[in-house]
Scaffold this active site. Structure first.
Site, PDB file in Angstrom:
ATOM      1  N   LYS A 102       0.827  -1.204   0.000  1.00 42.13           N
ATOM      2  CA  LYS A 102       0.000   0.000   0.000  1.00 42.13           C
ATOM      3  C   LYS A 102       0.865   1.258   0.000  1.00 42.13           C
ATOM      4  CE  LYS A 102      -3.805  -2.298   2.407  1.00 42.13           C
ATOM      5  NZ  LYS A 102      -4.631  -2.346   3.643  1.00 42.13           N
ATOM      6  N   ASP A 154      -7.378 -26.940  -6.421  1.00 44.78           N
ATOM      7  CA  ASP A 154      -6.304 -25.999  -6.104  1.00 44.78           C
ATOM      8  C   ASP A 154      -4.949 -26.431  -6.661  1.00 44.78           C
ATOM      9  OD1 ASP A 154      -8.038 -24.371  -4.771  1.00 44.78           O
ATOM     10  OD2 ASP A 154      -7.224 -24.714  -2.777  1.00 44.78           O
ATOM     11  N   HIS A 186     -13.688 -21.479  -3.208  1.00 44.44           N
ATOM     12  CA  HIS A 186     -12.602 -22.363  -2.818  1.00 44.44           C
ATOM     13  C   HIS A 186     -12.670 -23.628  -3.670  1.00 44.44           C
ATOM     14  CE1 HIS A 186     -10.400 -20.363   0.327  1.00 44.44           C
ATOM     15  NE2 HIS A 186     -11.519 -20.065   0.986  1.00 44.44           N
TER      16      HIS A 186
END
Length: 388
Positions: free
Chosen positions: A73, A167, A137
């Site tokens: 950031k 995944d 997921h």
């Protein structure tokens, strides 16, 4: 500047920036690092609510690479990453679509900085489509792929598998393959490009053979009714006398015949191996015989034969199996037993994995050696990008 590392393997010399995430992105980076790539992991400076919490040494997907933890950031930290990209072959990020653009590290900016860069984007749903920005997921991605509907016992709901199919199979491996393919093309005279690796796409591709069987009318839609989904008696797991389980898979007739003979069964009692109508009585016969002896007994009788047998082992037991020990399939690193790098290479073997490392101001200079010279590292330290 020469690399300041001791990585070995076929990807030695390849340099990758990883914007740390969870699951498939880190595993893709691990696969590249295991094969010798120098991967620099850019972690968040503070812990966030992502994935399963555990001590760092057990986060094995983060092994074999150095880590820094700048705050992205901070515009200065973004400038640091862009500087690092000057010497990188690839970048891996696993955020939702649009996040890196908002950080100032989107593909347009990064490719303008390094036209040969391969920009890997790991998501569940992909960069485009109605679900692109939705959370999800593994279970959701394999559900949409059609694969989950085919996993489970007859007359039972779909079984929830480990996150291997989505995944790690459909995500991480396709990401690693896509990055390497794009790097080969860029080095052959092309330019960098974006690799859109969606877990749902990868899971669909892993199911290609089954889509073919379905199209040919050779796959029944009911779970547990086919050869490879526990429907067939010769491709299933069975309970032994001691409550342990074994697996058998003699699909080919010669292997099946050997199993039947070793079990002392009458082929006429079992019926036709290829007729699903005979499968229930064959399965009952197999179950009866396997239940009559312990797993150790069956290992002594069947292991190493052509009946396509293996004991069902736990995570504790698998590393102790003689075959896996002989191959060195597991390695212990910092007291943690874990899989060894795969695949194997005859001439450029991979180095042993190194433990996951945290990013800190004290280790930043070491992590960046080979990426930036000492003067540049000092200047970035003075600007506070490594923290205090």
């Amino acid at each position: 500047m020469k690399e300041a590392n001791t990585r070995t393997g076929p990807l030695r010399g390849l340099k990758v920036i990883e914007l740390a995430g969870i699951g498939p992105g880190p595993m893709a980076a691990m696969l590249l690092a295991d094969m010798g790539a120098t991967v620099l992991r850019i972690e968040r400076p503070e812990a966030v609510d992502l994935g399963v919490k555990r001590p760092l040494k057990y986060n094995l997907l983060a092994r074999s690479r150095k880590t820094i933890a700048p705050d992205l950031k901070d515009p200065a930290a973004v400038e640091l990453v862009l500087d690092l990209l000057d010497g990188a072959d690839a970048l891996i990020e696993g955020f939702r679509p649009g996040v890196t653009e908002r950080l100032g590290l989107g593909p347009d900016i990064c490719l303008a900085r390094n036209p040969k860069l391969v920009y890997g984007r790991m998501t569940g749903w992909g960069q485009t489509g109605p679900l692109a920005s939705a959370a999800g997921h593994d279970i959701n991605y394999i559900a949409l792929s059609g694969a989950l509907s085919a996993i489970g016992r007859k007359d039972q709901p779909p079984s929830v598998p480990l996150a291997l199919l989505g995944d790690f199979g459909g995500g991480a491996t396709f990401m690693a393959m896509g990055i390497l393919a794009a790097i080969i093309e860029a080095r052959a005279g092309g330019e960098g490009q974006v690799v859109d690796a969606a877990i749902v796409d990868g899971a669909i591709n892993l199911a290609t053979a089954f889509y073919g069987l379905h199209a040919a009318g050779l796959w029944r839609p009911e779970r547990g009714s086919n050869i490879l989904d526990s429907g067939a008696p010769f491709y299933d797991v069975y309970e032994c006398k001691d409550g342990r389980y074994l697996s058998i898979g003699p699909i080919e007739k010669r292997f099946y015949d050997e199993l039947v003979a070793r079990l002392g069964l009458d082929p006429a009692e079992l019926g036709d191996q290829d007729d699903p109508a005979d499968w229930p009585k064959a399965k009952a016969a197999f179950a009866r015989v396997f239940k009559s002896r312990t797993l150790a007994d069956w290992r002594a009788e069947l292991e190493g034969t052509d009946v396509c047998f293996a004991p069902v082992l736990s995570f504790d037991e698998a590393p102790q199996h003689p075959h896996l020990q002989a191959r060195g399939s597991f390695v212990e690193v910092d007291g943690v037993v874990q899989p060894s790098p795969a695949p194997r290479f005859s001439r450029t073997p991979a180095a042993a994995p190194t433990p996951p490392e945290a990013g800190s101001p004290a280790t930043a200079a070491q992590a960046l050696a080979g990426w930036l010279d000492a003067g540049a590292i000092g200047r970035w330290r003075d600007r506070g990008v490594f923290g205090k």
